[in-house]
Design an enzyme around this catalytic site. Sequence first.
Site: not given
Ligand code: ADP
Length: 173
Positions: A15, A124, A38
């Site tokens: 993203i 997570v 994040d």
């Molecule tokens: P949360 O704490 O809300 O679960 P995460 O960051 O652990 O957030 O994961 C949310 C989603 O974002 C997951 O499906 C993960 O695979 C995805 N994700 C992780 N990194 C990226 C990225 N750089 N771009 C898009 N999606 C991502």
Amino acid sequence: MDAPSDRIRLTIGDITGLAVDAIVNAANPSLLGGGGVDGAIHRAAGPELLAECRTLGGCETGQAKITRGYRLPARYVIHTVGPIWQGGHQGEPELLAACYRNSLQLAVAQGVRRIAFPAISCGVYGYPLPEAAHCAVQEIRHFLAGNAQIETVDLVCFNEETRQTYVQALADQ
Ligand code: ADP
């Protein structure tokens, strides 16, 4: 105005590379950075993002706050805090829907036309992907049906499993 379904796109990849008006961050309540998407957003945006986040006083689950995008191609970052999955009976669906709705409302207020969402809570925070995808698609469609300003919503799929799940959710409704 295109129909809601025609304005939702599935986009594969990271993203942080998207040149849309706003990308949404799956943040934690401190808004001070974390892992997953994040961490990737803070790394790509640079330290100015953390500095602005420090001024915001955190964010409650289901709510959203907006900052500039700094070194990102996106102009804004909308930080929303998804629910931690606890089995589904602790208000998780309503809170996840609120994340999408409040992020879109904030986007509209800032003049955003193109916005991209990661799969909020699906890392997570442990929200099951099919349920989360269903909730996301339903809430986004409902919002778009009542709003002509948002032109495209990218559902960003970080892996193939996520993409397949969104394809199913889009077909189901
Ligand atoms: P949360 O704490 O809300 O679960 P995460 O960051 O652990 O957030 O994961 C949310 C989603 O974002 C997951 O499906 C993960 O695979 C995805 N994700 C992780 N990194 C990226 C990225 N750089 N771009 C898009 N999606 C991502």
